[in-house]
Each structure stands twice: as structure tokens, then as C-alpha cells.
Scaffold this motif. Structure first.
Motif, short mmCIF file in Angstrom:
data_model
loop_
_atom_site.label_atom_id
_atom_site.label_comp_id
_atom_site.label_asym_id
_atom_site.label_seq_id
_atom_site.Cartn_x
_atom_site.Cartn_y
_atom_site.Cartn_z
N LEU A 6 0.83 -1.20 0.00
CA LEU A 6 0.00 0.00 0.00
C LEU A 6 0.87 1.25 0.00
N ILE A 7 1.90 1.26 0.83
CA ILE A 7 2.80 2.42 0.90
C ILE A 7 3.54 2.60 -0.43
N GLU A 8 3.94 1.50 -1.04
CA GLU A 8 4.61 1.59 -2.34
C GLU A 8 3.68 2.20 -3.38
N SER A 9 2.42 1.76 -3.38
CA SER A 9 1.43 2.29 -4.33
C SER A 9 1.18 3.78 -4.08
N CYS A 10 1.03 4.15 -2.79
CA CYS A 10 0.79 5.56 -2.45
C CYS A 10 1.99 6.43 -2.79
N LEU A 11 3.20 5.88 -2.59
CA LEU A 11 4.41 6.66 -2.88
C LEU A 11 4.51 6.93 -4.38
#
Length: 412
Positions: A333-338
Motif C-alpha cells: 500500500l505504501i509503495e502504491s501511495c508513494l
């Protein structure tokens, strides 16, 4: 693994596949950029329209021939000839209208080749009244404007716009010289002060002649195409409109139950209508730009699903050493948001630069265009990009978290 470590890990993964990461961001970049540009250009276009109308004066009333439609302007505004308004109508308003009407002018117009010796240009000529300079709040730079007597006497005199003067005479003083319009010679008596673009028309690229001369010698008509009345105070707009309406209905013998054969409106009403139209158009364009963001979101989801498949053994190894499903979910999720956040930042920067460039180009053309970039559009672009990362990253993150560690370690 905490959030900071997840961000660092995600950043490493993004740098590892720069080309794929950029292509993943591209949909978000285009979408956010489009939202910024559309909102800025929409606001700028709205300011252009409102500034053009305001430049004509907020205390003006316009009268057009022909009845207005329920959902639109009269046919005369679309170029269809309507002969219901006469010169005598304007004179009657001047005589019997309320005291709050400080000045009134009338117009007819045409276009022709203007000749001076060997010089020829194509430009507009306006037949108007001597009160034109009072209603339009303009001035004559050199010479004079024509008088009421010349207006009534079909005088062959003309006043040049500053741009027409430059085209025909350059630095020479044109006063006392003669030009030819439609085989009729006109004596030049003055040159107007430069005004620029007002009401979406270049006010300097025009020639002004008495309205009676334009009607009888140039156009062969006995009607007028527009009246414009100046009111002494904005508070008296409604009073002046009622007065004009009553006089015209009486002169045109309109029965109480019949509709007007003319259309009357104030600049304030025009501003309100234009504001509602531009706002609706801007919202529509933002919605269209939002489609690019949704398309970009699906692109991110597809790329992240492919990333999950590629990193199956890594996920299995992390789970084998104690990582929980929530840790795997958070990582993706953090990778996608970043990715979407970085795309949003790039889109915002590009959107602002394009908005500034657009404003500079339009301003260089002489239009009164305001550069407007609101914090709302910037925050909207940032928030939407992060939101898309969350929404479209959930499915890949969930799929990664549900992988069986033993099966994942066996994956080739």
C-alpha cells in the motif's frame, strides 16, 4: 517493520525499476496536470470574460432588437437581422426616459475595404451617435468626435481608431485627409485614444461615422442593431430598464398580453449569466480530466499486481521469517501511495508551469487574462493522487498478504 522502513523499502523498489515506475506514474501525472491546468485555465477564461464585460461598464444597459428566447439570447445576437428597433426609438428614450439615464448611444456596423491613396485595409466601420464617447467612457486623442448636428445631417466625416490610423497613415497626422468607404469619400476629423480589446472586439481597429451616414450611404437600412444606455448609478439599473421597456412597448404598440419585440438586459445580468456558464463548463472539464486519473489508477493496480507476482519469493521469505499479513499489506500500500504521490507532485509542477505559460501567451496577445492557481486545485491534485494509490493499491496488497509462505518460496 514500521512506516519509515516501508517508505525506504518502497523507494528502493521504485528506483530499481525506474522506467516501469515512471510509466506507472504517467497516468497520474497526466491526470493531476490536467486538473490543475483545467481549473487554472477555466478561472483565467472566466476572468477574461468578466473583465471584458466589466471594461464596458457595470452601469450599462443593452437593448437588442427581437424577443429573447426562454433559454437564450434574441436571434439578432446570432447575426440574424431584425428591424424592430429604430433611431427614433432611441431619441424617444432620451426625451422621455427616467432622469437616471445619463446618456444613450445607438449602433449599426459593417465591414469594407478602406482606401487612402494606394493604401487599402479591410476593417469594421461603426455608425454611431455623438454620445458614443460619453457612454463608452472613451476619448479622442487628436481632433474631435462628430457632433449631433453632423449625426442628424448625414455628414461624411469619420473618426479613426488608433490601429486604423497606424495602418493607413503611419506617423502622419490624418486630420483633414479623406478616405473612401463604399465609394463615398469621408473627411477625417479625429483619431480615438487607444483602448485595446473590450467586449471581445478590438476597439482600435474600427472607424466611426455618424449613424445616419452609415444607414443611408453605406448600408442602405433604416433600423439600428443595438442601443446602449448609461445609468448614473448602479442602484437605478432596474428603474432605467423599466423606463426603457415602457417607452419601447408604447412606441411599438405592444398589447399588455403580448411579448416584447426587443430584449433588454443589464451588464450585471450578463455577468451573472456568464459566471454560471463558465463555472458549469469548468466543472465539466475537471470531470473529464478526472477520467485520466481513474485510468491512471487502473494502470497502477495492474503494475502492482505484476509486481506482486514478480516478488512472490520475496514475500514468501519475509513471511517465513515472521512478517505478518498486515506488514505485507502495508508494504504494498505504501509503495502504491508513494508512486501516486510522486506522480501527483510531478503533475502539479507541470500543471503550474503550463498554466503560467498559457497565461503569459494569452496576455501577450493583449487579453486581460488573470493567472489563477488556487490552493484548492493543488490540494485536490495531491489528495486525489494519494487516494488513488490507496484505492487501487488495496487489491494487489491484499493478494500479496494472502500468499502462502511455503507456496511462495516454491514459486519460480
Amino acid at each position: 517493520m514500521d512506516i519509515k522502513e516501508n517508505i525506504i523499502s518502497s523507494w528502493v523498489m521504485i528506483k530499481r525499476s525506474k522506467a516501469r515506475s515512471f510509466l506507472t506514474m504517467l497516468g497520474i501525472i497526466i491526470g493531476v496536470m490536467a486538473v490543475i491546468v483545467v481549473m487554472s485555465v477555466g478561472k483565467g477564461a472566466e476572468s477574461l470574460i468578466l473583465n471584458q464585460v466589466k471594461s464596458m461598464g457595470s452601469n450599462l444597459i443593452g437593448v437588442l432588437p427581437g424577443a429573447s428566447e426562454e433559454d437564450g439570447p434574441p436571434a439578432s445576437a446570432m447575426g440574424i437581422v431584425d428591424t424592430s428597433l429604430k433611431y427614433e426609438d432611441g431619441e424617444e428614450i432620451i426625451k422621455k426616459g427616467c432622469d437616471c439615464i445619463s446618456a444613450l448611444t445607438m449602433y449599426v456596423s459593417g465591414n469594407d475595404i478602406i482606401n487612402y491613396e494606394d493604401n487599402k485595409i479591410s476593417t469594421n466601420f461603426n455608425g454611431t451617435t455623438a454620445s458614443y464617447i460619453n457612454v463608452e467612457d472613451t476619448q479622442v486623442e487628436t481632433g474631435r468626435f462628430f457632433t449631433y448636428e453632423e449625426e442628424k445631417g448625414v455628414a461624411k466625416v469619420a473618426v479613426l481608431g488608433s490601429e486604423v490610423k497606424e495602418k493607413l497613415f503611419g506617423d502622419q497626422d490624418p486630420s483633414g485627409r479623406r478616405i473612401r468607404i463604399k465609394k463615398t469619400n469621408f473627411l477625417i476629423i479625429g483619431v480615438m485614444k487607444e483602448r485595446g480589446i473590450s467586449g471581445f472586439q478590438n476597439q482600435d481597429d474600427q472607424i466611426f461615422v455618424p449613424i445616419s451616414t452609415a444607414q443611408k450611404l453605406l448600408l442602405g437600412i433604416d433600423h439600428i442593431s443595438l442601443m446602449r444606455a448609461k445609468v448614473d448609478n448602479d442602484q437605478n439599473i432596474d428603474k432605467a430598464m423599466d423606463s426603457i421597456t415602457w417607452i419601447l412597448r408604447d412606441r411599438h404598440n405592444i398589447e399588455p398580453e403580448d411579448l416584447n419585440d426587443f430584449t433588454i438586459a443589464s451588464m450585471a445580468q450578463g455577468l451573472e449569466a456568464l459566471s454560471s456558464i463558465t463555472s458549469a463548463l469548468r466543472l465539466f472539464l475537471v470531470a473529464v480530466a478526472g477520467i485520466a486519473l481513474v485510468v491512471g489508477g487502473f494502470g497502477i493496480m495492474n503494475i502492482m499486481l505484476a509486481s506482486v507476482q514478480e516478488r512472490t519469493r520475496e514475500i514468501g521469505l519475509r513471511k517465513a521469517v515472521g512478517a505478518k499479513s498486515i506488514h505485507i499489506t502495508m508494504q504494498f500500500l505504501i509503495e502504491s501511495c508513494l508512486i501516486t504521490f510522486l506522480g501527483g507532485v510531478i503533475g502539479i509542477i507541470l500543471g503550474i508551469l503550463i498554466s503560467i505559460l498559457t497565461a503569459k501567451i494569452v496576455q501577450s496577445l493583449g487579453y486581460n487574462w488573470d493567472l489563477i492557481i488556487t490552493w484548492f486545485s493543488v490540494l485536490l491534485g495531491t489528495g486525489v493522487s494519494i487516494g488513488i494509490g490507496l484505492v487501487f493499491g488495496i487489491i494487489p496488497a491484499h493478494r500479496a498478504s494472502k500468499l502462502d509462505p511455503i507456496e511462495a518460496l516454491r514459486y519460480e
